[in-house]
Design a protein around this motif. Structure first.
Motif, mmCIF file in Angstrom:
data_model
loop_
_atom_site.group_PDB
_atom_site.id
_atom_site.type_symbol
_atom_site.label_atom_id
_atom_site.label_comp_id
_atom_site.label_asym_id
_atom_site.label_seq_id
_atom_site.Cartn_x
_atom_site.Cartn_y
_atom_site.Cartn_z
ATOM 1 N N TYR A 159 0.811 -1.221 0.000
ATOM 2 C CA TYR A 159 0.000 0.000 0.000
ATOM 3 C C TYR A 159 0.846 1.273 0.000
ATOM 4 O O TYR A 159 1.999 1.263 0.440
ATOM 5 C CB TYR A 159 -0.936 -0.006 1.205
ATOM 6 C CG TYR A 159 -1.965 -1.098 1.105
ATOM 7 C CD1 TYR A 159 -3.068 -0.968 0.278
ATOM 8 C CD2 TYR A 159 -1.798 -2.300 1.794
ATOM 9 C CE1 TYR A 159 -3.996 -1.980 0.151
ATOM 10 C CE2 TYR A 159 -2.725 -3.322 1.678
ATOM 11 C CZ TYR A 159 -3.826 -3.158 0.843
ATOM 12 O OH TYR A 159 -4.738 -4.171 0.711
ATOM 13 N N HIS B 157 -9.570 4.218 5.566
ATOM 14 C CA HIS B 157 -10.575 5.156 5.084
ATOM 15 C C HIS B 157 -10.877 6.306 6.047
ATOM 16 O O HIS B 157 -11.180 7.412 5.603
ATOM 17 C CB HIS B 157 -11.855 4.392 4.733
ATOM 18 C CG HIS B 157 -11.644 3.347 3.703
ATOM 19 N ND1 HIS B 157 -11.576 3.634 2.353
ATOM 20 C CD2 HIS B 157 -11.427 2.016 3.814
ATOM 21 C CE1 HIS B 157 -11.349 2.519 1.685
ATOM 22 N NE2 HIS B 157 -11.254 1.526 2.545
ATOM 23 N N ARG C 232 -4.795 7.070 -0.542
ATOM 24 C CA ARG C 232 -5.650 6.357 -1.473
ATOM 25 C C ARG C 232 -5.681 7.148 -2.782
ATOM 26 O O ARG C 232 -6.522 8.054 -2.948
ATOM 27 C CB ARG C 232 -7.065 6.184 -0.914
ATOM 28 C CG ARG C 232 -7.110 5.447 0.425
ATOM 29 C CD ARG C 232 -8.520 4.994 0.781
ATOM 30 N NE ARG C 232 -9.027 4.039 -0.188
ATOM 31 C CZ ARG C 232 -8.752 2.733 -0.196
ATOM 32 N NH1 ARG C 232 -7.970 2.223 0.747
ATOM 33 N NH2 ARG C 232 -9.254 1.945 -1.117
ATOM 34 N N THR D 274 -8.985 7.494 -4.743
ATOM 35 C CA THR D 274 -9.901 8.333 -3.984
ATOM 36 C C THR D 274 -9.576 9.808 -4.181
ATOM 37 O O THR D 274 -10.472 10.649 -4.310
ATOM 38 C CB THR D 274 -9.835 7.969 -2.492
ATOM 39 O OG1 THR D 274 -10.332 6.646 -2.316
ATOM 40 C CG2 THR D 274 -10.656 8.929 -1.640
ATOM 41 N N THR E 292 -20.927 -1.415 -8.777
ATOM 42 C CA THR E 292 -21.395 -0.130 -8.265
ATOM 43 C C THR E 292 -22.801 -0.249 -7.708
ATOM 44 O O THR E 292 -23.109 0.290 -6.630
ATOM 45 C CB THR E 292 -21.359 0.930 -9.375
ATOM 46 O OG1 THR E 292 -20.009 1.098 -9.821
ATOM 47 C CG2 THR E 292 -21.893 2.262 -8.886
ATOM 48 N N ASN F 245 -22.677 -1.901 -4.375
ATOM 49 C CA ASN F 245 -22.131 -1.019 -3.347
ATOM 50 C C ASN F 245 -23.138 0.050 -2.918
ATOM 51 O O ASN F 245 -23.210 0.406 -1.740
ATOM 52 C CB ASN F 245 -20.850 -0.357 -3.849
ATOM 53 C CG ASN F 245 -19.642 -1.263 -3.712
ATOM 54 O OD1 ASN F 245 -19.551 -2.057 -2.782
ATOM 55 N ND2 ASN F 245 -18.708 -1.152 -4.632
ATOM 56 N N HIS G 24 -14.547 4.665 -9.172
ATOM 57 C CA HIS G 24 -14.390 3.279 -8.744
ATOM 58 C C HIS G 24 -15.100 2.293 -9.668
ATOM 59 O O HIS G 24 -14.914 1.078 -9.515
ATOM 60 C CB HIS G 24 -14.860 3.116 -7.298
ATOM 61 C CG HIS G 24 -13.843 3.598 -6.301
ATOM 62 N ND1 HIS G 24 -13.850 4.874 -5.787
ATOM 63 C CD2 HIS G 24 -12.753 2.985 -5.771
ATOM 64 C CE1 HIS G 24 -12.826 5.012 -4.963
ATOM 65 N NE2 HIS G 24 -12.145 3.892 -4.937
ATOM 66 N N TYR H 7 -12.449 0.350 -11.236
ATOM 67 C CA TYR H 7 -11.637 -0.570 -10.439
ATOM 68 C C TYR H 7 -12.398 -1.873 -10.273
ATOM 69 O O TYR H 7 -13.582 -1.877 -9.920
ATOM 70 C CB TYR H 7 -11.302 0.044 -9.086
ATOM 71 C CG TYR H 7 -10.267 -0.752 -8.311
ATOM 72 C CD1 TYR H 7 -9.072 -1.126 -8.902
ATOM 73 C CD2 TYR H 7 -10.493 -1.135 -6.992
ATOM 74 C CE1 TYR H 7 -8.119 -1.853 -8.214
ATOM 75 C CE2 TYR H 7 -9.544 -1.864 -6.283
ATOM 76 C CZ TYR H 7 -8.364 -2.220 -6.904
ATOM 77 O OH TYR H 7 -7.415 -2.960 -6.216
ATOM 78 N N GLY I 196 -14.803 -4.090 -3.070
ATOM 79 C CA GLY I 196 -14.441 -3.228 -1.954
ATOM 80 C C GLY I 196 -15.398 -3.256 -0.785
ATOM 81 O O GLY I 196 -15.404 -2.326 0.018
ATOM 82 N N ARG J 18 -16.677 0.235 1.456
ATOM 83 C CA ARG J 18 -15.626 1.109 1.977
ATOM 84 C C ARG J 18 -15.034 2.066 0.946
ATOM 85 O O ARG J 18 -14.517 3.127 1.316
ATOM 86 C CB ARG J 18 -14.511 0.274 2.606
ATOM 87 C CG ARG J 18 -13.790 -0.666 1.644
ATOM 88 C CD ARG J 18 -12.911 -1.636 2.419
ATOM 89 N NE ARG J 18 -12.157 -2.517 1.544
ATOM 90 C CZ ARG J 18 -10.912 -2.294 1.139
ATOM 91 N NH1 ARG J 18 -10.293 -1.183 1.523
ATOM 92 N NH2 ARG J 18 -10.291 -3.134 0.352
ATOM 93 N N TYR J 19 -15.091 1.739 -0.349
ATOM 94 C CA TYR J 19 -14.528 2.647 -1.348
ATOM 95 C C TYR J 19 -15.277 3.977 -1.406
ATOM 96 O O TYR J 19 -14.766 4.957 -1.942
ATOM 97 C CB TYR J 19 -14.531 2.001 -2.732
ATOM 98 C CG TYR J 19 -13.573 0.836 -2.872
ATOM 99 C CD1 TYR J 19 -12.518 0.654 -1.999
ATOM 100 C CD2 TYR J 19 -13.741 -0.099 -3.893
ATOM 101 C CE1 TYR J 19 -11.653 -0.417 -2.134
ATOM 102 C CE2 TYR J 19 -12.876 -1.170 -4.037
ATOM 103 C CZ TYR J 19 -11.836 -1.331 -3.152
ATOM 104 O OH TYR J 19 -10.975 -2.396 -3.294
ATOM 105 N N TYR J 20 -16.471 3.999 -0.851
ATOM 106 C CA TYR J 20 -17.259 5.230 -0.849
ATOM 107 C C TYR J 20 -17.160 5.981 0.476
ATOM 108 O O TYR J 20 -17.814 7.010 0.651
ATOM 109 C CB TYR J 20 -18.731 4.914 -1.126
ATOM 110 C CG TYR J 20 -19.008 4.211 -2.437
ATOM 111 C CD1 TYR J 20 -18.050 4.151 -3.456
ATOM 112 C CD2 TYR J 20 -20.234 3.598 -2.662
ATOM 113 C CE1 TYR J 20 -18.310 3.498 -4.652
ATOM 114 C CE2 TYR J 20 -20.511 2.948 -3.865
ATOM 115 C CZ TYR J 20 -19.538 2.892 -4.847
ATOM 116 O OH TYR J 20 -19.807 2.245 -6.028
#
Length: 515
Positions: free
Chosen positions: A79, A147, A187, A190, A276, A279, A347, A350, A354, A360-362
């Protein structure tokens, strides 16, 4: 005497700290569960020791952990360095689990400040209060994921961007650029998503008034060193400034569409839109835990009313006259919507879903979601107030009745979440991935000194809580290694002469003889 909104906001921040701390302690046992979290903590411990990369172990098979990479004699997580650097602060004090609860509380404070500035203190206080009843927020703030810290930098960027624009402060612009740089270091995708609407806003300013370019240059100048730092870190870890260490673990782990991308070998727009949709459905559950996926209704109401006002008044009038640095509440509604849509949109490209402790990506859109939700609740009260004036003309103080009704409904939904949805989800994530600290407690109760503990495992999760206690230099008071059987274990023992050796298996710790 009524307490001030600022004092109430401080209380909400302290409740946030306590709530996230309880989740970290009683749900997650203060240990990382997912491979992402284990890698983050490994990187944090490496940084706390004064290094960016650790030296590779001589027998790496005894220390295998997903997402921790061996390359050119070095050992490192996959990371970027931004979040591990923050986590390293907690590691220096021996309490890395506290970092996310602390940054969560600070983020709640920034939400209040943003709401007070853009919409007024009641909206800011409502937005902050919504955070502490959000299962999504509490789960992320109790975890070892990146996050929450990234949300803090996102909110700091938004506030200082506004200060820079409104006051034409170049110092504030530089701080905004540094905050955006920290988002990038934590990130990168992000950072692209959350910054996009503000880039358009700045470009709009500059096109209307060319001299505004000078106001934004400090932001760019402060951001560039962070971009350079990320490129240098990539160069150090992968040998290529434009290549992420994600690709060293999985070559297909890249952003984009086409062959060679994604776990199925070909990430498509259709795949991205499918993930999407999942999510967004999860967000409607996790944001506040309200029944029938009502969590997004207040934010959708605020966004919809904002669009209506935008259409009625016109984009230029909402944006302000040429040269004006002020930003109306309607314009901030659109900026919040833009941040959410942009973050969701990037995203799509990607391949990974997630979903971990929520979508979590949001999560870095949490500030915008909280502010729009608070706006929507008060705007719903306005609508009810108008209805009451038209239908109950004798009713005194219809605005107060409408506000009381809106707050009562919100409180009822919150009680439902805190007594139904949240406990259920917290229970589901307790012992997530079959990871907990029970084995560590067994070892710690025996108080081994100058020891090596061989850990029996069927899968990496059995070793994860133990690995997370190791110093990256593998020279701590207790070193935890994977039990590979008597013949192989002897090779590892030879690297630690003079140490006591133990074996942990099935909840029991037993001494071992050195061959």
């Amino acid at each position: 005497m009524r307490p001030s909104p600022g004092l109430l906001a401080l209380v909400v921040c302290l409740i946030s700290l306590a709530g996230a701390g309880l989740v970290s302690t009683y749900v997650f046992d203060r240990v990382p569960h997912a491979e992402d979290e284990v890698a983050f903590l490994f990187q944090a411990r490496t940084m706390a020791s004064g290094h960016l990369l650790a030296g590779a172990p001589k027998l790496p098979e005894f220390f295998f952990m997903p997402f921790i990479i061996l390359r050119d004699g070095h050992w490192f997580g996959k990371y970027p360095p931004g979040f591990p650097a923050a986590l390293a602060l907690g590691e220096l004090f021996g309490q890395p689990w506290l970092i996310n609860p602390l940054f969560g509380a600070l983020s709640v404070g920034l939400v209040y400040l943003a709401g007070r500035r853009f919409y007024g203190a009641p909206t800011g206080l409502m937005a902050a209060a919504l955070a502490i009843i959000s299962p999504f927020f509490l789960l992320q703030a109790g975890s070892f994921l990146s996050h929450v810290v990234t949300l803090f930098w996102t909110l700091a960027f938004v506030l200082f961007f506004d200060t820079a624009r409104r006051e034409r402060s170049r110092t504030a612009a530089a701080v905004a650029g540094a905050a955006l740089g920290m988002v990038l270091l934590s990130r990168p995708l992000t950072a692209v998503g959350m910054a996009a609407p503000f880039v358009f806003w700045a470009a709009f300013d500059i096109l209307r008034v060319r001299r505004r370019l000078l106001d934004y240059l400090p932001l760019v100048a402060a951001f560039l060193p962070f971009l350079a730092g990320l490129l240098l870190y990539n160069r150090l870890t992968t040998g290529d400034p434009l290549r992420s260490a994600y690709e060293l673990w999985w070559p297909y782990d890249r952003v984009g569409f086409g062959t060679g991308i994604g776990i199925r070998g070909n990430h498509t727009l259709e795949d991205g839109l499918f993930e999407t949709n999942l999510n967004i459905e999860a967000l409607a559950d996790y944001l506040y835990g309200w029944p029938s996926r009502l969590s997004l209704v207040p934010a959708f109401l605020a966004a919809g009313l904002g669009v209506v006002r935008l259409v009625r008044r016109g984009i230029l009038r909402v944006a302000g006259a040429a040269g004006h640095a002020t930003t109306s509440a309607d314009a901030w509604d659109m900026l919040q919507v833009g941040l959410i849509v942009s973050l969701v949109g990037v995203h799509v490209a990607y391949w990974a879903a997630g979903q971990m402790y929520g979508p979590r990506y949001y999560f870095e859109a949490m500030g915008a979601l909280l502010l729009l939700s608070a706006r929507g609740i008060f705007q719903a009260a306005d609508i009810v107030s108008v209805v009451l004036r038209l239908t109950a003309r004798r009713l005194r103080a219809p605005r107060a009745w409408a506000t009381g009704l809106a707050l009562s409904v919100t409180a009822g939904l919150a009680i439902y979440s805190l007594t139904s949805f949240a406990p259920q989800e917290f229970g589901r994530f307790k012992g997530w991935y079959s990871v907990d600290s029970s084995g560590l407690r067994v070892v710690e109760a025996a108080k081994p000194r100058n020891a090596v503990v061989f850990v029996e495992q069927e899968y990496w999760t059995g070793y994860a809580p133990f690995f997370s206690q190791n110093a990256p230099s593998l020279d701590g008071e207790v070193v935890y290694v994977i039990d590979l059987g008597p013949n192989r274990n002897a090779d590892l023992m030879a690297l630690y002469p003079g140490r006591a050796f133990f074996r942990y298996a099935q909840g029991q710790l037993e001494g071992m003889e050195q061959p």
